[in-house]
Design a protein around this motif. Structure first.
Motif, short mmCIF file in Angstrom:
data_model
loop_
_atom_site.label_atom_id
_atom_site.label_comp_id
_atom_site.label_asym_id
_atom_site.label_seq_id
_atom_site.Cartn_x
_atom_site.Cartn_y
_atom_site.Cartn_z
N ASN A 25 0.82 -1.21 0.00
CA ASN A 25 0.00 0.00 0.00
C ASN A 25 0.86 1.26 0.00
N LYS A 26 2.06 1.15 -0.53
CA LYS A 26 2.98 2.28 -0.66
C LYS A 26 4.22 1.82 -1.43
N VAL A 27 4.95 2.78 -1.96
CA VAL A 27 6.28 2.53 -2.52
C VAL A 27 7.19 3.63 -1.97
N THR A 28 8.30 3.21 -1.37
CA THR A 28 9.21 4.15 -0.71
C THR A 28 10.65 3.84 -1.12
N VAL A 29 11.58 4.59 -0.55
CA VAL A 29 13.00 4.35 -0.80
C VAL A 29 13.37 2.92 -0.43
N SER A 30 12.86 2.44 0.69
CA SER A 30 13.22 1.09 1.16
C SER A 30 12.61 -0.02 0.31
N SER A 31 11.63 0.31 -0.52
CA SER A 31 11.01 -0.72 -1.37
C SER A 31 12.02 -1.35 -2.33
N PHE A 32 13.12 -0.66 -2.60
CA PHE A 32 14.08 -1.12 -3.60
C PHE A 32 15.31 -1.78 -2.96
N SER A 33 15.21 -2.10 -1.68
CA SER A 33 16.29 -2.82 -1.02
C SER A 33 16.26 -4.29 -1.45
N ASP A 34 17.38 -4.96 -1.29
CA ASP A 34 17.45 -6.38 -1.66
C ASP A 34 16.44 -7.20 -0.88
N ALA A 35 16.27 -6.87 0.40
CA ALA A 35 15.34 -7.64 1.24
C ALA A 35 13.91 -7.53 0.72
N GLN A 36 13.51 -6.33 0.29
CA GLN A 36 12.16 -6.15 -0.22
C GLN A 36 11.99 -6.79 -1.60
N ILE A 37 13.00 -6.66 -2.44
CA ILE A 37 12.92 -7.23 -3.79
C ILE A 37 12.81 -8.75 -3.74
N ASN A 38 13.47 -9.37 -2.76
CA ASN A 38 13.53 -10.83 -2.72
C ASN A 38 12.48 -11.48 -1.83
N ARG A 39 11.49 -10.72 -1.40
CA ARG A 39 10.42 -11.31 -0.57
C ARG A 39 9.63 -12.35 -1.36
N PRO A 40 9.38 -13.50 -0.76
CA PRO A 40 8.57 -14.54 -1.44
C PRO A 40 7.20 -14.02 -1.87
N ALA A 41 6.56 -13.21 -1.02
CA ALA A 41 5.22 -12.71 -1.36
C ALA A 41 5.26 -11.83 -2.60
N LEU A 42 6.28 -11.01 -2.72
CA LEU A 42 6.41 -10.16 -3.89
C LEU A 42 6.67 -10.98 -5.14
N LYS A 43 7.55 -11.95 -5.01
CA LYS A 43 7.86 -12.79 -6.17
C LYS A 43 6.63 -13.58 -6.62
N GLU A 44 5.82 -14.00 -5.65
CA GLU A 44 4.58 -14.71 -5.99
C GLU A 44 3.63 -13.80 -6.76
N LEU A 45 3.49 -12.57 -6.30
CA LEU A 45 2.58 -11.63 -6.96
C LEU A 45 3.08 -11.30 -8.37
N LEU A 46 4.39 -11.17 -8.55
CA LEU A 46 4.95 -10.87 -9.86
C LEU A 46 4.58 -11.92 -10.90
N THR A 47 4.45 -13.15 -10.48
CA THR A 47 4.10 -14.22 -11.43
C THR A 47 2.67 -14.08 -11.94
N LYS A 48 1.86 -13.27 -11.27
CA LYS A 48 0.46 -13.10 -11.65
C LYS A 48 0.23 -11.85 -12.50
N VAL A 49 1.31 -11.12 -12.80
CA VAL A 49 1.19 -9.83 -13.49
C VAL A 49 1.41 -10.01 -14.99
N GLU A 50 0.52 -9.40 -15.75
CA GLU A 50 0.62 -9.39 -17.21
C GLU A 50 0.60 -7.93 -17.69
N VAL A 51 1.40 -7.63 -18.70
CA VAL A 51 1.47 -6.28 -19.25
C VAL A 51 0.81 -6.22 -20.61
N GLU A 52 -0.07 -5.25 -20.79
CA GLU A 52 -0.68 -4.97 -22.09
C GLU A 52 -0.31 -3.55 -22.51
#
Length: 474
Positions: free
Chosen positions: A345-372
């Protein structure tokens, strides 16, 4: 009377523009740009790419020394100070963006501040303002020589092309070069222009801004020493025209006794709220709005309920990164920024840290994203939109669209929010006196007698308690 050539007209204009031609609108906008760039630059001095650039630059010495922002104990030769401070400004992709597309301030301000510290007669705040706006104006004029430049870039990173020219023009102005020398500074700078877009989303991209600041400053100093380039560099398709397929230049006319119409007066910049490519701001705002609709209907946000996320964005290959592995890839990923906004529910400076990028929940959500890429969604920062649609396992669909994000030139940040952004960024490096001092100097820059006082505050890191401003300002 013979009409001036394009390059000759630019050289004459750079030389002729004077402080009486600065309008209130241009002064106010450029002060906002300066404050924002100093803030993101200070924050950027805590990044890995900055520290690598600094370590390299410390290999070199000179009898001339200029400040490194946020480092009270370090000075560098002026062109290397311009380089590392320019790298800092763009190290997190947090700096301002203009239209046609470029990052205008980061190539100019680091060069001017580094140069100002070396001059025997210290420039005033008004001198700094004028030179800064000359550098911004030259960039704006050059970008308008091509319709191609109005779109999100495809081949090269614009600040590496127009930024170095802006840095050269601004530095030439501060040095007080003759019209012919100003033209030669542009010609010399043109031979240091250009960087392939393939280095976007890597640690090399911030070097584009640093290089532009450094090479423009060097070009002006070489021209001051008598080095000459092609006096028609802006007139020719084989000159500056090599960077654009549809190059169509026109003269830059200035009358010292008449009002001057600055491009910045008509075209404001975008000030970023998150440290990422400008396009990400649309998709983040759309994702936040879509998430709010989901929560209002379902009562809560549950990642496991989401089956599919569709992003409708403009076509742009270099900001289409489905599974980013680094912070720089994440800053250039529609998918990552939309997913981060949905998840947190936000994007901040810390969103781009390695810990945030490598979260399992984020990686799971990325697999559900499609770009048109809908045909009506143009790859232009002035015309694009982003739409986010969330589909759930219960069959619900929630869609939100962003046409103009907060911070865009059509919806500029309030002065209060801009200062708050600066304070948040700068306070990670400077003590409170330094933060307040920079705000005060920039806010009153047109009345500052010696712009070197700004460097004093930029070096006032936590624990430093210098009180110099009151003795150097009228």
């Amino acid at each position: 009377m013979l009409r001036k050539g394009i390059t000759e007209s630019f050289g004459a204009a750079i030389h002729a523009l004077n402080i009486t031609q600065l309008t209130d609108g241009v002064i106010n906008r450029s002060k906002r740009m300066m404050l924002d760039n100093l803030g993101v630059g200070l924050l950027g001095t805590r990044t890995a790419v900055f520290n690598k650039a600094l370590k390299y630059s410390q290999l070199f010495t000179s009898h001339e020394q200029s400040s490194v922002w946020g480092r009270s104990e370090i000075t560098l030769p002026p062109h290397y100070a311009a380089f590392v401070n320019g790298v800092a400004v763009h190290s997190m992709d947090f700096d301002d963006t203009w239209h046609p597309a470029t990052h205008p301030s980061g190539a100019v301000l680091p060069a001017l501040l580094a140069l100002a510290e070396t001059l025997p007669s210290q420039p005033s705040g008004l001198d700094l303002l004028l030179a800064f706006n000359v550098g911004i104006e030259v960039q704006g004029r050059l970008m308008r020589f091509s319709r191609e430049a109005y779109n999100i870039p495809e081949r090269f990173h614009p600040p590496s092309v127009v930024g170095v020219m802006g840095s050269a023009a601004a530095s030439a102005k501060l040095l007080g070069l003759s019209p012919a020398q100003c033209g030669h500074a542009l010609a010399v700078a043109a031979s240091s222009a250009g960087a392939p877009l393939a280095n976007a989303a890597t640690q090399t991209k911030p070097l584009h801004i640093g290089n532009a600041a450094q090479r423009g400053l060097e070009a002006a100093r070489l021209a001051q020493m008598g080095l000459e380039g092609n006096p028609a560099i802006l007139d020719l398709n084989s000159g500056f025209g090599v960077y654009y397929k549809d190059y169509s230049p026109s003269p830059m006319e200035v009358s010292p006794s008449a009002d001057f119409k600055w491009i910045l007066e008509d075209q404001d910049v975008a000030i970023k709220r998150i440290p990422a490519h400008l396009g990400m701001h649309w998709v983040v705002d759309a994702a936040l709005a879509a998430r709010e609709k989901l929560e209002n209907t379902l009562g809560h946000f549950d990642l496991s309920q989401i089956t599919h996320v569709t992003l409708r964005v403009p076509p742009s290959k270099y900001v289409d990164c489905p599974l980013p592995a680094t912070e720089h890839q994440a800053r250039h990923s529609f998918q990552f920024n939309a997913s981060s906004a949905l998840l947190d529910n936000k994007v901040t400076v810390s969103s781009f840290s390695d810990a945030q990028i490598n979260r399992p929940a984020l990686k799971e959500l990325l697999t559900k994203v499609e770009v048109e890429t809908p045909k009506d969604n143009q790859p232009s920062f002035d015309k694009m939109y982003c739409e986010v649609e969330i589909e759930t396992e219960q069959g619900h669909s929630f869609t939100a669209r962003c046409n103009t994000f907060y911070g865009h030139w059509r919806k500029p940040l309030s002065q209060e929010d801009l200062v708050e952004k600066f304070c948040m960024n700068a306070s990670s490096v400077l003590c409170s006196e330094g933060v307040e001092g920079v705000i005060d100097v920039i806010g009153n820059i047109e009345r500052v007698r010696r712009c070197s006082v700004l460097g004093s505050y930029l070096r006032m890191t936590s624990g430093q308690q210098e009180q110099l401003y009151s003795t150097q300002r009228v």
